[in-house]
Design an enzyme around this catalytic site. Structure first.
Site, mmCIF file in Angstrom:
data_model
loop_
_atom_site.group_PDB
_atom_site.id
_atom_site.type_symbol
_atom_site.label_atom_id
_atom_site.label_comp_id
_atom_site.label_asym_id
_atom_site.label_seq_id
_atom_site.Cartn_x
_atom_site.Cartn_y
_atom_site.Cartn_z
ATOM 1 N N GLY A 81 -4.158 -5.150 6.778
ATOM 2 C CA GLY A 81 -5.327 -4.543 6.866
ATOM 3 C C GLY A 81 -6.476 -4.856 7.860
ATOM 4 N N GLY A 99 0.238 -2.342 5.554
ATOM 5 C CA GLY A 99 0.339 -3.682 6.409
ATOM 6 C C GLY A 99 -0.814 -4.278 6.418
ATOM 7 N N THR A 120 0.744 -1.295 0.120
ATOM 8 C CA THR A 120 0.045 -0.007 -0.162
ATOM 9 C C THR A 120 0.851 1.213 -0.146
ATOM 10 O OG1 THR A 120 -1.808 -1.159 1.223
ATOM 11 C CG2 THR A 120 -1.624 1.415 1.320
ATOM 12 N N GLY A 123 -9.784 -3.635 3.474
ATOM 13 C CA GLY A 123 -8.895 -3.616 4.364
ATOM 14 C C GLY A 123 -9.039 -2.355 5.053
ATOM 15 N N ASP A 124 -7.787 -1.921 5.789
ATOM 16 C CA ASP A 124 -7.865 -0.717 6.543
ATOM 17 C C ASP A 124 -7.705 0.487 5.479
ATOM 18 O OD1 ASP A 124 -5.044 -1.611 5.880
ATOM 19 O OD2 ASP A 124 -4.431 0.090 6.518
ATOM 20 N N ARG A 149 -13.312 -7.866 -0.789
ATOM 21 C CA ARG A 149 -12.668 -7.626 0.519
ATOM 22 C C ARG A 149 -11.937 -6.413 0.721
ATOM 23 N NH1 ARG A 149 -7.120 -5.794 1.810
ATOM 24 N NH2 ARG A 149 -6.653 -6.531 4.085
HETATM 25 N N1 ASP Z 1 -3.259 -2.290 4.129
HETATM 26 C C1 ASP Z 1 -3.574 -2.752 2.989
HETATM 27 C C2 ASP Z 1 -4.706 -3.710 2.958
HETATM 28 O O1 ASP Z 1 -4.843 -4.441 3.780
HETATM 29 C C3 ASP Z 1 -2.399 -3.886 2.397
HETATM 30 C C4 ASP Z 1 -0.859 -3.099 2.103
HETATM 31 O O2 ASP Z 1 -0.841 -2.447 3.113
HETATM 32 O O3 ASP Z 1 -0.258 -3.348 1.475
HETATM 33 O O4 ASP Z 1 -5.686 -3.680 2.151
#
Ligand code: ASP
Length: 297
Positions: free
Chosen positions: A215, A213, A161, A191-192, A189
């Site tokens: 998520g 990270g 990310t 994530g964060d 899906r």
């Molecule tokens: N945080 C991102 C997610 O979970 C993934 C990443 O940081 O690469 O979608």
């Protein structure tokens, strides 16, 4: 100004290219990609542009670079499709724009930017893509975002990310994220990264934060909210991120965060093997870039 102190800069910007393991042959691409993004954001800030415009400009460069898991070169879900998430917050107005599980747009961060002054803070999937089309974002075939390298390395887990926090000459702070999510996750899906208070947040009177990270675990531990509270309590940006990562231990997972205080101090911390970060402010002689926090210690 350095990461650690000095007078308040007129402007400042910090970007990251993901909390992950960086193979030796990818180090230079990560450094150059972060520096190119930083330069794009710097140009906006030097010309008097808004912090949210600088975040958008920097993030677009990272999205266009297949080195990073955002925009072109994003990870694929279990259907072999790219679905992306992005979030942007203007900490001077508390306006938020974010998109989740969006397909077939070149630059999700620009869709988030177009949403910034709109009532909804988050649009998903087809609704987000329709909004993008209605507001002049560049649409493309979803498969056009799959880079040759990503096709070849399918199912190799990456955390890439991208994120950015900027302070403009008017003292406004903005924070943004953009991601292709995690490799091989269920379609739909999220994530964060598009969730304020989890993957990012900005409040010009306190500071800004952007994470990368795992998520689900970043959201479970509401890391961005923790960083903002720690900054408000007077902790340095680096300490604030580090303290939030201590909470991540409760749920596990890897993460890295870049943070900025209202006065323009910048810092970062990560528990992943690497975290590509670049930063500059108008008081510094030139940009700094590191692939690990302890790289120069
Ligand atoms: N945080 C991102 C997610 O979970 C993934 C990443 O940081 O690469 O979608």
């Amino acid at each position: 100004m350095s990461r650690d102190g000095g007078a308040r800069p007129g402007w400042a910007i910090i970007v990251h290219g993901g909390a992950k393991e960086i193979e030796p042959d990818k180090e230079e691409a990560n450094r150059q990609g972060c520096l190119a993004a930083l330069a794009a954001g710097q140009t906006v800030l030097e010309q008097g542009g808004g912090a949210h415009e600088a975040v958008e400009a920097a993030t677009r460069v990272l999205e266009d670079d297949p080195t990073f898991n955002a925009g072109f070169g994003s990870d694929l879900n279990t259907d072999g499709v790219v679905e992306m998430c992005a979030g942007l917050m203007d900490g001077s107005t508390y306006d938020i724009g974010s998109v989740a599980a969006i397909k077939g747009v070149r630059n999700p961060i620009s869709v988030a930017q177009a949403m910034l002054r709109e009532q909804p803070i988050l649009l998903t999937a087809e609704g987000a893509r329709r909004f993008a089309g209605e507001h002049g974002a560049e649409l493309c075939a979803p498969n056009a975002l799959i880079s040759p390298e990503k096709r070849a390395s399918r199912m190799k887990e990456d955390h890439d990310t991208v994120g950015c926090v900027a302070l403009d000459q008017s003292g406004r702070i903005a924070a943004g994220t953009s991601t292709g999510g995690l490799e091989g996750t269920h379609p739909g899906r999220v994530g964060d990264s598009p969730l304020p208070g989890c993957g990012y947040y900005a409040d010009s009177s306190i500071g800004g934060i952007a994470f990368s990270g795992d998520g689900e675990n970043i959201a479970r531990a509401m890391l961005a909210a923790r960083v903002i509270q720690a900054l408000e309590a007077g902790r340095s940006p680096e300490d604030a991120v580090r303290a939030s990562l201590d909470h991540l231990h409760k749920v596990g997972g890897e993460a890295g965060g870049i943070a900025m205080g209202s006065e323009g101090r910048m810092g970062f911390a990560h528990n992943s093997p690497h975290f590509a970060v670049a930063w500059i402010s108008d008081g510094m002689n030139g940009p700094r870039v590191q692939l690990r926090q302890d790289e120069n210690s």
